[in-house]
Design a protein around this motif. Structure first.
Motif, mmCIF file in Angstrom:
data_model
loop_
_atom_site.group_PDB
_atom_site.id
_atom_site.type_symbol
_atom_site.label_atom_id
_atom_site.label_comp_id
_atom_site.label_asym_id
_atom_site.label_seq_id
_atom_site.Cartn_x
_atom_site.Cartn_y
_atom_site.Cartn_z
ATOM 1 N N ILE A 209 0.804 -1.158 -0.009
ATOM 2 C CA ILE A 209 0.114 0.024 0.094
ATOM 3 C C ILE A 209 0.909 1.247 -0.013
ATOM 4 C CG2 ILE A 209 -1.584 1.396 1.097
ATOM 5 C CD1 ILE A 209 -2.466 -1.390 2.560
ATOM 6 N N LEU A 210 0.372 2.326 -0.835
ATOM 7 C CA LEU A 210 1.078 3.523 -0.944
ATOM 8 C C LEU A 210 0.383 4.579 -0.749
ATOM 9 C CD1 LEU A 210 3.735 5.168 -1.478
ATOM 10 C CD2 LEU A 210 2.945 5.286 -3.815
ATOM 11 N N TYR A 211 0.415 5.570 0.314
ATOM 12 C CA TYR A 211 -0.376 6.852 0.196
ATOM 13 C C TYR A 211 0.254 7.785 -0.482
ATOM 14 C CZ TYR A 211 -4.169 4.797 3.180
ATOM 15 O OH TYR A 211 -5.137 4.108 3.627
ATOM 16 N N VAL A 212 -0.388 8.622 -1.342
ATOM 17 C CA VAL A 212 -0.015 9.741 -1.948
ATOM 18 C C VAL A 212 -0.505 10.884 -1.348
ATOM 19 C CG1 VAL A 212 0.462 10.905 -4.025
ATOM 20 C CG2 VAL A 212 0.377 8.658 -4.113
ATOM 21 N N LEU A 213 0.489 11.698 -0.333
ATOM 22 C CA LEU A 213 -0.115 12.726 0.702
ATOM 23 C C LEU A 213 -0.377 13.949 -0.120
ATOM 24 C CD1 LEU A 213 2.126 11.974 3.650
ATOM 25 C CD2 LEU A 213 -0.269 10.989 3.112
ATOM 26 N N GLY A 214 0.610 14.389 -1.272
ATOM 27 C CA GLY A 214 -0.008 15.548 -1.779
ATOM 28 C C GLY A 214 0.533 16.747 -0.753
ATOM 29 N N ASP A 215 -0.150 17.683 -0.603
ATOM 30 C CA ASP A 215 0.087 18.860 0.263
ATOM 31 C C ASP A 215 -0.993 18.857 1.452
ATOM 32 O OD1 ASP A 215 2.087 19.823 -1.429
ATOM 33 O OD2 ASP A 215 1.206 21.765 -1.748
ATOM 34 N N ALA A 216 -1.471 17.729 1.791
ATOM 35 C CA ALA A 216 -2.037 17.614 3.071
ATOM 36 C C ALA A 216 -1.165 17.570 4.304
ATOM 37 C CB ALA A 216 -2.831 16.173 2.995
ATOM 38 N N VAL A 217 0.234 17.268 3.759
ATOM 39 C CA VAL A 217 1.333 17.485 4.755
ATOM 40 C C VAL A 217 2.463 18.035 3.964
ATOM 41 C CG1 VAL A 217 2.639 16.208 6.418
ATOM 42 C CG2 VAL A 217 0.326 15.438 6.144
ATOM 43 N N HIS A 218 3.237 18.890 4.802
ATOM 44 C CA HIS A 218 4.440 19.530 4.063
ATOM 45 C C HIS A 218 5.675 19.184 4.649
ATOM 46 C CE1 HIS A 218 1.116 22.041 2.412
ATOM 47 N NE2 HIS A 218 1.843 22.441 1.438
ATOM 48 N N HIS A 219 5.583 19.327 5.863
ATOM 49 C CA HIS A 219 6.993 19.104 6.691
ATOM 50 C C HIS A 219 7.067 17.920 7.203
ATOM 51 C CE1 HIS A 219 10.149 20.073 9.284
ATOM 52 N NE2 HIS A 219 10.312 21.479 8.757
ATOM 53 N N GLN A 220 8.149 17.043 6.860
ATOM 54 C CA GLN A 220 8.351 15.671 7.316
ATOM 55 C C GLN A 220 8.799 15.756 8.857
ATOM 56 O OE1 GLN A 220 10.695 17.686 5.872
ATOM 57 N NE2 GLN A 220 12.602 17.234 6.639
ATOM 58 N N VAL A 221 9.056 16.679 9.738
ATOM 59 C CA VAL A 221 9.289 16.497 11.038
ATOM 60 C C VAL A 221 8.141 17.254 11.739
ATOM 61 C CG1 VAL A 221 10.819 17.049 13.052
ATOM 62 C CG2 VAL A 221 11.653 16.561 10.750
ATOM 63 N N ILE A 222 7.812 18.476 11.820
ATOM 64 C CA ILE A 222 6.933 19.437 12.482
ATOM 65 C C ILE A 222 5.682 18.984 12.281
ATOM 66 C CG2 ILE A 222 6.384 21.800 13.233
ATOM 67 C CD1 ILE A 222 9.180 22.619 12.119
ATOM 68 N N GLU A 223 5.014 18.701 11.133
ATOM 69 C CA GLU A 223 3.579 18.586 11.041
ATOM 70 C C GLU A 223 3.336 17.135 11.454
ATOM 71 O OE1 GLU A 223 1.151 20.649 7.802
ATOM 72 O OE2 GLU A 223 3.006 20.164 6.813
ATOM 73 N N LEU A 224 4.430 16.395 11.523
ATOM 74 C CA LEU A 224 3.991 14.953 11.994
ATOM 75 C C LEU A 224 3.967 14.562 13.458
ATOM 76 C CD1 LEU A 224 5.943 12.742 9.451
ATOM 77 C CD2 LEU A 224 3.721 13.648 9.104
ATOM 78 N N ALA A 225 4.952 15.425 14.200
ATOM 79 C CA ALA A 225 5.095 15.318 15.224
ATOM 80 C C ALA A 225 3.938 16.325 15.925
ATOM 81 C CB ALA A 225 6.370 16.092 15.854
ATOM 82 N N ARG A 226 3.505 17.323 15.412
ATOM 83 C CA ARG A 226 2.346 18.182 15.999
ATOM 84 C C ARG A 226 1.199 18.321 14.841
ATOM 85 N NH1 ARG A 226 3.031 20.838 20.663
ATOM 86 N NH2 ARG A 226 0.846 20.994 20.161
ATOM 87 N N PRO A 227 0.511 17.389 14.439
ATOM 88 C CA PRO A 227 -0.441 17.131 13.402
ATOM 89 C C PRO A 227 -1.466 18.328 13.778
ATOM 90 C CG PRO A 227 -0.588 15.089 14.484
ATOM 91 C CD PRO A 227 0.598 16.038 15.034
ATOM 92 N N ASP A 228 -1.747 18.617 15.033
ATOM 93 C CA ASP A 228 -2.559 19.674 15.462
ATOM 94 C C ASP A 228 -2.284 20.958 14.975
ATOM 95 O OD1 ASP A 228 -0.709 19.170 17.431
ATOM 96 O OD2 ASP A 228 -1.709 20.500 18.782
ATOM 97 N N TRP A 229 -1.018 21.380 14.748
ATOM 98 C CA TRP A 229 -0.586 22.652 14.211
ATOM 99 C C TRP A 229 -1.224 22.909 13.032
ATOM 100 C CZ3 TRP A 229 5.216 23.377 16.007
ATOM 101 C CH2 TRP A 229 5.219 23.116 17.392
ATOM 102 N N PRO A 230 -1.743 23.979 12.650
ATOM 103 C CA PRO A 230 -2.044 24.554 11.315
ATOM 104 C C PRO A 230 -1.259 24.753 10.423
ATOM 105 C CG PRO A 230 -2.843 26.286 12.524
ATOM 106 C CD PRO A 230 -2.007 24.919 13.378
ATOM 107 N N PHE A 231 -1.207 24.448 9.106
ATOM 108 C CA PHE A 231 -0.208 24.802 8.127
ATOM 109 C C PHE A 231 -0.778 26.381 7.478
ATOM 110 C CE2 PHE A 231 1.385 25.140 3.577
ATOM 111 C CZ PHE A 231 2.742 25.181 4.013
ATOM 112 N N LEU A 232 -0.292 27.501 7.743
ATOM 113 C CA LEU A 232 -0.834 28.762 7.679
ATOM 114 C C LEU A 232 -1.259 29.248 6.284
ATOM 115 C CD1 LEU A 232 1.139 30.559 10.348
ATOM 116 C CD2 LEU A 232 -1.073 29.342 10.661
ATOM 117 N N TRP A 233 -0.603 28.451 5.038
ATOM 118 C CA TRP A 233 -1.013 28.665 3.785
ATOM 119 C C TRP A 233 -2.114 27.888 3.253
ATOM 120 C CZ3 TRP A 233 1.267 31.020 -0.907
ATOM 121 C CH2 TRP A 233 1.792 32.322 -0.594
ATOM 122 N N ASP A 234 -2.639 27.241 4.180
ATOM 123 C CA ASP A 234 -3.804 26.283 3.735
ATOM 124 C C ASP A 234 -4.982 27.303 3.611
ATOM 125 O OD1 ASP A 234 -2.527 23.964 4.031
ATOM 126 O OD2 ASP A 234 -3.603 23.205 5.791
#
Length: 287
Positions: A209-234
């Motif tokens: 199985i492979l998930y293609v994330l696109g821009d649902a997630v951008h940063h490989q460290v911060i957004e994964l550790a803190r998925p509750d933080w918004p990406f401000l350019w959303d």
């Protein structure tokens, strides 16, 4: 298999896949991630990353399923924005031996500049002459109407160039719906927030199985550790957080391989649960 400057072959079961490098975007770190600055800086230091700059790789994906040659996202194209280091998809395709005329379907996670501008050349001509596009109709209409720019600070050319790129493929366009089985083994997953009609994709073959994330997630460290933080350019940061948490939980629950468009080249890895977040485990390039 093997190491190459612009492409990386791998398999998902019987599906042949190739990551194609479009280059990288030179972004400031500040103003993108909605967490405390001192915590963001700490994450960066702990992972030996810059506290001021964020070089975002652009990893497009080509998959062959049956008689379909499918490209997922097209990079920055002829525009040399965001530092001038992007727009090399065609060069990477040539290195990998992939003819643009062989592409039968282009899937767009969304229609932002670095994902859709590679649909056309500098003269606005189709780069993939035999391909149809598959995109959210909401995404298409919002860009054409200009509404999708409300939550962002775009270059004034963005809308006109995006409209031209999308219009070149309007005839025969496929409008994605959540849960659509595009071809056997390839499913569309609605993940709105970064843009009104953002989609991720799930590929499966022989239990891989492979998930293609696109821009649902951008940063490989911060957004994964803190998925509750918004990406401000959303477009809608709160909705973006919900979509991000949904797709990460789905991928982690299945132990799936993931493809991050903006993760460090080639953007392939798995998620390991860590408290309320995740840790990114890159896939070895030699596999």
């Amino acid at each position: 298999m093997g190491l190459n400057p612009g492409f990386h072959h791998f398999r998902i079961g019987q599906i042949r896949a190739t990551v194609l490098y479009d280059g990288w975007l030179d972004h400031p770190l500040d103003g993108f991630l909605g967490g405390p600055r001192d915590e963001i800086a700490r994450f960066q230091r702990d992972h030996f990353l810059s506290e001021t700059r964020w070089p975002m790789d652009e990893n497009c994906l080509f998959v062959q399923i049956g008689d379909q040659n499918i490209l997922i996202d097209t990079g920055l194209g002829a525009r040399r924005w965001f530092g001038g280091h992007g727009g090399r998809l065609q060069e990477s395709m040539a290195e990998a031996g992939i003819d643009p005329a062989s592409v039968t379907l282009v899937l767009l996670t969304h229609a932002d500049t670095d994902h859709a501008f590679g649909l056309v050349d500098a003269q606005g001509r189709r780069v993939f002459p035999q391909a149809r596009i598959a995109v959210s109709k909401l995404e298409y209409e919002h860009w054409v109407d200009g509404i999708a720019l409300d939550g962002k600070r775009p270059n004034p050319e963005w809308r006109s160039v995006t409209m031209r790129a999308l219009a070149a493929y309007r005839e025969g366009a496929i409008w994605l719906q959540d849960g659509d089985r595009i071809v056997p083994g390839l499913t569309a997953i609605a993940t709105p927030g970064h843009s009104p009609g953002h989609f991720a994709f799930r590929l499966e073959s022989e239990g891989d199985i492979l998930y293609v994330l696109g821009d649902a997630v951008h940063h490989q460290v911060i957004e994964l550790a803190r998925p509750d933080w918004p990406f401000l350019w959303d477009f809608d940061p709160d909705l973006g957080v919900r979509s991000k948490r949904k797709i990460l939980a789905m991928a982690a629950a299945e132990g799936a391989l993931c493809h991050g468009f903006h993760f460090p080249w080639p953007g392939l890895g798995r998620l390991r649960r860590d408290g309320q977040g995740y840790v990114w485990v890159p896939r070895p390039l030699t596999l």
